[in-house]
Design a protein around this motif. Structure first.
Motif: not given
Length: 159
Positions: A75-88
Motif C-alpha cells: 500500500r505504501y511501498v514502491w520499487v523503482a527499477n533504475l536503468i543505470g548500468q551498461r551490461g553486467i
C-alpha cells in the motif's frame, strides 16, 4: 537542504512512516539475478516480473539507460527499477555503471517521489556489481532528490 541518512539494515525493509520508494540500479540487458535484486525478489515477485516484461517489450517502450520504472508492491511501498548500468561485466570498456544514466533516472525518481509524497530508500546504488564509486553517486542523489526536498535513506547491509 537535508543530508542523506545512512543506516545499517535492509533497504527492502525501509524505516519511517508514509509512502516509501525503494530504488535500485538495473542493467540494460534484461538480466536480473545477482546483487540487491535478489533481496527485492525474495520479498516481492512484481518488480522482477515488471522489469523482465519492460525489457522484453523494449521496442515499444522507454526501456534503456536513464529510464525508470515504478512498481507498487505494498500500500505504501514502491520499487523503482533504475536503468543505470551498461551490461553486467567489467571489461575493456571499464565498469558497467553509467553515472549519466543514474543521473537521468534519479531525475525521474525525484518527480515520482514528489508526486507520491514519498521518501526514497536504497542501498549504495551503482556501487556493487555495477562497479561505481559512492563519491560519484552521492552528489547525484543530493542534486536530484535532496535539493528538491525528497528525503533519502541509504542502507548499508550487515553481511
Amino acid at each position: 537542504m537535508s543530508e542523506i541518512a545512512y543506516v545499517r539494515g535492509d533497504a527492502t525493509a525501509p524505516h519511517g512512516k508514509g509512502v516509501k520508494v525503494i530504488a535500485h540500479v538495473c542493467n540494460d540487458l534484461g538480466g536480473w539475478g545477482k546483487g540487491f535484486v535478489l533481496a527485492v525478489s525474495r520479498r516481492w515477485p512484481e518488480p522482477e516480473a515488471a522489469y523482465r516484461r519492460w525489457h522484453r517489450e523494449r521496442a515499444a517502450n522507454d526501456f534503456g539507460l536513464g529510464a525508470a520504472q515504478f512498481i507498487q508492491v505494498e500500500r505504501y511501498v514502491w520499487v523503482a527499477n533504475l536503468i543505470g548500468q551498461r551490461g553486467i561485466r567489467t571489461g575493456s570498456k571499464g565498469v558497467p555503471v553509467r553515472y549519466e544514466a543514474i543521473d537521468s533516472a534519479l531525475r525521474i525518481l525525484g518527480d515520482q517521489a514528489l508526486e507520491l509524497g514519498a521518501s526514497v530508500h536504497m542501498p549504495r546504488i551503482g556501487c556493487g556489481l555495477a562497479g561505481g564509486k559512492w563519491p560519484r553517486v552521492a552528489p547525484l542523489i543530493e542534486e536530484r532528490l535532496l535539493a528538491r526536498g525528497v528525503p533519502v535513506t541509504v542502507y548499508d547491509h550487515d553481511d
